[in-house]
Design an enzyme around this catalytic site. Structure first.
Site, PDB file in Angstrom:
ATOM      1  N   HIS A  69       0.695  -1.241   0.004  1.00  0.00           N
ATOM      2  CA  HIS A  69       0.152   0.060  -0.060  1.00  0.00           C
ATOM      3  C   HIS A  69       0.749   1.250  -0.020  1.00  0.00           C
ATOM      4  O   HIS A  69       1.599   1.479   1.163  1.00  0.00           O
ATOM      5  CB  HIS A  69      -1.025   0.109   1.215  1.00  0.00           C
ATOM      6  N   HIS A  71       1.032   5.658  -1.491  1.00  0.00           N
ATOM      7  CA  HIS A  71       0.629   6.756  -2.230  1.00  0.00           C
ATOM      8  C   HIS A  71       1.765   7.359  -2.315  1.00  0.00           C
ATOM      9  O   HIS A  71       2.341   8.084  -1.258  1.00  0.00           O
ATOM     10  CB  HIS A  71      -0.530   7.669  -1.512  1.00  0.00           C
ATOM     11  N   ARG A  92      -4.611  15.457   6.243  1.00  0.00           N
ATOM     12  CA  ARG A  92      -5.309  15.307   4.855  1.00  0.00           C
ATOM     13  C   ARG A  92      -5.336  16.651   4.116  1.00  0.00           C
ATOM     14  O   ARG A  92      -4.958  16.680   3.068  1.00  0.00           O
ATOM     15  CB  ARG A  92      -6.433  14.822   4.851  1.00  0.00           C
ATOM     16  N   TYR A 131      -4.886   7.598  -7.023  1.00  0.00           N
ATOM     17  CA  TYR A 131      -6.301   8.640  -7.174  1.00  0.00           C
ATOM     18  C   TYR A 131      -6.026   9.938  -7.878  1.00  0.00           C
ATOM     19  O   TYR A 131      -7.166  10.752  -8.032  1.00  0.00           O
ATOM     20  CB  TYR A 131      -7.300   8.542  -6.160  1.00  0.00           C
ATOM     21  N   HIS A 215     -11.654   3.908  -3.554  1.00  0.00           N
ATOM     22  CA  HIS A 215     -11.213   4.536  -2.537  1.00  0.00           C
ATOM     23  C   HIS A 215     -11.497   4.354  -0.959  1.00  0.00           C
ATOM     24  O   HIS A 215     -10.542   3.977  -0.023  1.00  0.00           O
ATOM     25  CB  HIS A 215     -11.143   5.916  -2.610  1.00  0.00           C
ATOM     26  N   ARG A 218     -16.324   6.275   1.605  1.00  0.00           N
ATOM     27  CA  ARG A 218     -16.643   7.663   1.515  1.00  0.00           C
ATOM     28  C   ARG A 218     -16.882   8.140   0.254  1.00  0.00           C
ATOM     29  O   ARG A 218     -17.367   9.100   0.013  1.00  0.00           O
ATOM     30  CB  ARG A 218     -15.649   8.641   2.328  1.00  0.00           C
ATOM     31  N   HIS A 242      -9.618   1.228   1.024  1.00  0.00           N
ATOM     32  CA  HIS A 242      -9.282   1.762   2.423  1.00  0.00           C
ATOM     33  C   HIS A 242     -10.556   1.272   3.219  1.00  0.00           C
ATOM     34  O   HIS A 242     -11.916   1.683   2.943  1.00  0.00           O
ATOM     35  CB  HIS A 242      -9.351   3.103   2.400  1.00  0.00           C
ATOM     36  N   GLU A 245     -10.442   3.132   8.363  1.00  0.00           N
ATOM     37  CA  GLU A 245      -9.104   3.745   9.151  1.00  0.00           C
ATOM     38  C   GLU A 245      -9.650   4.495  10.041  1.00  0.00           C
ATOM     39  O   GLU A 245      -8.718   4.803  11.167  1.00  0.00           O
ATOM     40  CB  GLU A 245      -8.689   4.264   8.000  1.00  0.00           C
ATOM     41  N   HIS A 279      -5.809  -1.260   6.248  1.00  0.00           N
ATOM     42  CA  HIS A 279      -6.016  -0.593   7.537  1.00  0.00           C
ATOM     43  C   HIS A 279      -7.032  -1.657   8.231  1.00  0.00           C
ATOM     44  O   HIS A 279      -6.579  -2.505   9.166  1.00  0.00           O
ATOM     45  CB  HIS A 279      -6.522   0.754   7.610  1.00  0.00           C
ATOM     46  N   ASP A 330       2.328   3.022   3.017  1.00  0.00           N
ATOM     47  CA  ASP A 330       1.150   3.835   2.884  1.00  0.00           C
ATOM     48  C   ASP A 330       1.440   5.380   2.701  1.00  0.00           C
ATOM     49  O   ASP A 330       1.840   5.964   1.683  1.00  0.00           O
ATOM     50  CB  ASP A 330       0.030   3.877   4.164  1.00  0.00           C
TER      51      ASP A 330
END
Ligand SMILES: [Zn+2]
Length: 452
Positions: A69, A71, A92, A131, A215, A218, A242, A245, A279, A330
């Site tokens: 995992h 990004h 974030r 993404y 993703h 959400r 995900h 989390e 997660h 991650d």
């Protein structure tokens, strides 16, 4: 590719509880053709001609490590987010600021350096949960998969395999709020258009494969989850998501759908042996049963979960329920699969105030064969005839590892102790140095570009 042979001082062979001494490993055309413990009954007595042409690998040689995992762009945030209080959600916002700066060229440079850091750490396959699809205002690039292509090219430069997990990201909240601000470049409009775009992407090079990702609950409306799941199933591709989390995600899902995120995914046929939940830090007992019974894997990312104050996932209960465990760095707060692996055991100790939840062999398994399987590389992660010829040799004579028995290396070594890395039979790292990329210099330049 010519035949190669290596002589490992110690090697971790499949299904062994500890390393084996003096193992001759041979490969041709990127696959292992022989793995021979020289001290074993009936083995050749280390004939002189065998030993003279073999590359010596002092230390402990492992199968390739899988980072299930990633990004890649989060690497630019390392060390920049510790200034105050806050949580996942404040972090974030900082992550979105970097996301807004990237284009295919700058992302190629940043990802190339990040993946090369992974290679130095012994990672031979990365799962890129991707993404950042479109331009900052949400319109497509001339090539709608330009960002995916940049990531695949970056992995080729860095010498690692990549599973490009193309993430469907449509909404900002469980109740269907629209994407706004930096998020608009993540979105394809709906899952059908996501599927159409991803189906048009054929990665260049045998080092890459494409998988799918939801993703999170959400970001993909319930009625569109099935489109993503079917896309993956029809292609026999890995599907990542995900999951739980944050407690806030569970609360929002219960409020909107009347069930947990895991239950929602189960009802929409998202779970299964080709699926990996990333997660799963806050599951209920019923969620754990759903994950385990469906053989859905769980990718734990302990250093990120620590960094973001997310909590501790119930790793032992997940494994007992039947979920294979894999590991990911991650957010790249650190890139060190040894640290992720031992954290699975050590975090359980903190929670339970007891020791001995996972053996070293079990942690090696999560870091190697299980991680590769989660990324669709089912022929990698084992020092066995026929498997992809990946080797990761860890020094046992560094300041950290001197005096450590080989079986204890996973509890002592760091990424900095990786001396030699071979991916698909090709040497990528020798004597702790990446053969193609000046990793610190390229990281510095790429990160300055997107943060200055
Ligand atoms: Zn993630």
């Amino acid at each position: 590719m010519t035949a190669t042979r290596w002589l490992a001082e110690y090697a971790w062979l499949p299904d062994r509880s500890e390393p084996t001494a003096d193992v001759l490993i041979e490969a041709q055309d990127g696959r292992f053709t022989a793995v021979t413990p020289l001290a074993g009954a009936g083995a050749p007595t280390a004939g002189v001609e065998v030993l003279t042409d073999a590359v010596r690998l002092p230390g402990l040689t492992l199968p390739g490590l899988a980072n299930a995992h990633s990004h890649a762009f989060h690497r630019a945030l390392r060390g920049r987010t510790h200034g105050g209080r806050g949580d996942f959600w404040t972090w974030r916002d900082q992550m979105y600021a970097v996301a807004a700066r990237l284009d295919p060229d700058s992302y190629l440079a940043l990802a190339r350096a990040t993946y090369a850091e992974m290679a130095l750490a012994g990672i031979t396959s990365v799962g890129e949960f991707h993404y950042l699809h479109h331009t900052p205002d949400g319109t497509a690039y001339d090539d709608p998969n330009a960002m995916s292509a940049a990531l695949v090219e970056a992995a080729a430069h860095a010498g690692v395999r990549i599973t490009l997990l193309d993430a469907c990201y449509l909404t900002a909240s469980v109740d269907g709020g629209p994407l706004t601000g930096p998020q608009v470049r993540f979105g394809d409009g709906d899952a059908a258009r996501w599927a159409e775009r991803v189906a048009a992407f054929t990665p260049e090079g045998g080092h890459a494969r494409v998988g799918a990702a939801v993703h999170s609950v959400r970001a993909v409306p319930a009625e569109q989850l099935g489109t993503v799941a079917s896309w993956a199933r029809e292609r026999d591709a890995p599907l990542h998501v995900h999951l739980s989390e944050q407690p806030a995600e569970n609360d929002a899902c219960r409020a909107v759908h009347g069930c947990t995120p895991t239950r929602l995914l189960a009802d929409r046929a998202v779970l299964g042996p080709a699926t990996t939940a990333v997660h799963a830090t806050h599951p209920t007992s019923a969620d754990l049963a759903l994950l385990g019974e469906s053989r859905t894997g769980v990718c734990l990312c302990p250093t990120t979960e620590r960094d973001l104050a997310d909590g501790i996932g119930p790793a032992r209960r997940m494994a007992d329920a039947g979920s294979p465990l894999s590991l990911g760095s991650d957010s790249h707060a650190v890139i060190d699969i040894f640290e992720e692996a031992r954290a699975v055991e050590l975090d359980e100790r903190l929670r339970t105030r007891r020791r001995g939840h996972f053996t070293a062999a079990r942690l090696v398994d999560a870091a190697t064969v299980a991680g590769h399987a989660a990324l669709g590389w089912t022929d990698a992660g084992r020092l066995a005839v026929g498997a992809r010829a990946d080797l990761v040799t860890v020094r046992l004579d560094s300041a950290r590892t001197a005096g450590v028995p080989p079986v204890g290396a996973f509890f002592a070594a760091t990424a900095a102790d990786v001396a030699h890395v071979v991916v698909d039979g090709r040497t990528v790292v020798a004597d702790g140095r990446h053969l193609a990329v000046d990793v610190p210099a390229e990281l510095q330049a790429a990160i300055t570009e997107v943060t200055a």
